[in-house]
Design an enzyme around this catalytic site. Sequence first.
Site, mmCIF file in Angstrom:
data_model
loop_
_atom_site.group_PDB
_atom_site.id
_atom_site.type_symbol
_atom_site.label_atom_id
_atom_site.label_comp_id
_atom_site.label_asym_id
_atom_site.label_seq_id
_atom_site.Cartn_x
_atom_site.Cartn_y
_atom_site.Cartn_z
ATOM 1 N N ASP A 347 33.719 30.353 2.272
ATOM 2 C CA ASP A 347 33.481 29.134 1.498
ATOM 3 C C ASP A 347 33.350 29.440 0.008
ATOM 4 O O ASP A 347 33.972 28.775 -0.837
ATOM 5 C CB ASP A 347 32.213 28.450 2.011
ATOM 6 N N ASP A 425 30.404 21.808 6.871
ATOM 7 C CA ASP A 425 29.022 21.910 6.403
ATOM 8 C C ASP A 425 28.037 21.330 7.410
ATOM 9 O O ASP A 425 26.821 21.503 7.263
ATOM 10 C CB ASP A 425 28.874 21.190 5.055
#
Length: 541
Positions: A347, A425
């Site tokens: 990420d 997420d």
Amino acid sequence: MDTAVRIVVFTAIVLASQVNCQEGILHISNGVTDKEYCLVYNQSWTPLSQTLDAALQYPLVNLTSTLLCDPTGIQPEVVNGKALVVMRGVCDFSQKAVVAQSLGATLLLLASNTTLITPSANVSEYSSVHIPLALMRYRDLLDAQQVFGENMQVKLYAPPQSKIDPSIIVMLLIAVVTVTLGGCWCRACERDRLDCVLEGGGDSKAEGGDLFLYSPLKVIIFVGLMSGMLLLMYFFYNILVYVIIAIFCLASASALFSCLDAVMDVIGCGTVSFSIKNWKLSLRSLVLAAVCISIAVVWGVYRNEDSWIWILQDLLGIAFCLNFMKTISLSNFKICVILLSLLLVYDVFFVFITPFFTKNGVSIMVQVALGPDAAGERTQSNMVEVPAEPQAPSEKLPVVMRVPRFSAWALNMCGMQFSILGFGDIIVPGLLVAYCSRFDVRINSRNKVYFISSCIAYLLGIIMTFAVMLLSGMGQPALLYLVPFTLITAAAVAGYRKEMRQFWTGTTYEVRAPKHFPKHFPALLLNRSQFYAHSTSKMYF
């Protein structure tokens, strides 16, 4: 006293977080009806009132037949003390404003057939213009003429945009509730699986269709495939986006069916079963399947309707995340640490590092999530561009939760603005929360200490993500905050309870043949933790 101080501080934070946007609102009325349109202005050149009540009202004179590069042919008494609208083009913004000002006009609107941009001029020219100047769409002027005729009164105002938008609260609730429900669902599935074991039915984890990640090598391959897919999406977005949309429709419809079917089981909703040529069917399943497929099809058809389709996308996204958490099981904390750590690096790399290698300076993650039209983060000083004509919608990947910014009135007038949160997420920390929830069942934790602590850690992590985003004014890789919060909390709880070895390697169970059970086996049914002590431990690596 403390409460009053907190209220004052919070109010000061909210007021300080308000920024003046480059988009404004053109309010047109005729005394009977009114309507509002988008406009673009320069806040450092022509500041506008922040509320409609504080804005001054002027009668509008339509002179779109002229470009107003000079006052030739225009009688001052026609425009004196009034708002003036002319066509954009040929000469500079400042030149048109100076001419309108010399004729006595109190406000100048420029109707444009091309993209609306923030009006600007040389620094020396700013001081010579003393009237508000803004751009509007020419098609909006034509629409206003059809609604109001030539008798139009106009007001210009620009509501301040608050950084602390209610959409952030909605997004936070969506994320936390989804993770919590996913953990509860996994806990219920694990309890049912254990009940099956205690009843002598064997370990039923394969029967539920669950996929267990138990090998570090498989986790590394999984993350590698994700990176490769992201790069393919970046380079072949216009082709693969339709593949992802089709997959999402199928996967989300199936996930929504699983969620609704589980809800029906919880509330005790019965069904009518029947057979057709050796196919066993139930009326409840058919109805749920029809509803879920219909919702997915409606989303697929109207996916670019920003005004309302976000509701269906979020509904399908929540179902997708819940079903993913329930289906994919991490066998032990070691796998959790490896997977979450690798995805954290993934990420951060694709958000913070890749902008140094892309041509437009936009990260690969943002480019793929927002589509090829993503222009990066916009700050208060950036120039605004608003299309003058309706644009063909660009396809976007259905991989984010979307909630419109409720306080951005002017921005939504010129084009819907959304707060977004990626499915990853929610899912990635959710897998750890799901493992903690299952582990609570395996050790017979009555207070659900691992599950509750991991949910609290996720809540704090998502709050930290939004706080950093608001303070920095740019999007953040949420896993940068969620992974440390959840992993450290889970490890701390296991260490405090002196269960780290068991938590690290995982606790699964294998049922012996009935003749090997101890004589006091019925008593073990009353205490599952004792049952684990007598059962054979089987660990996955």
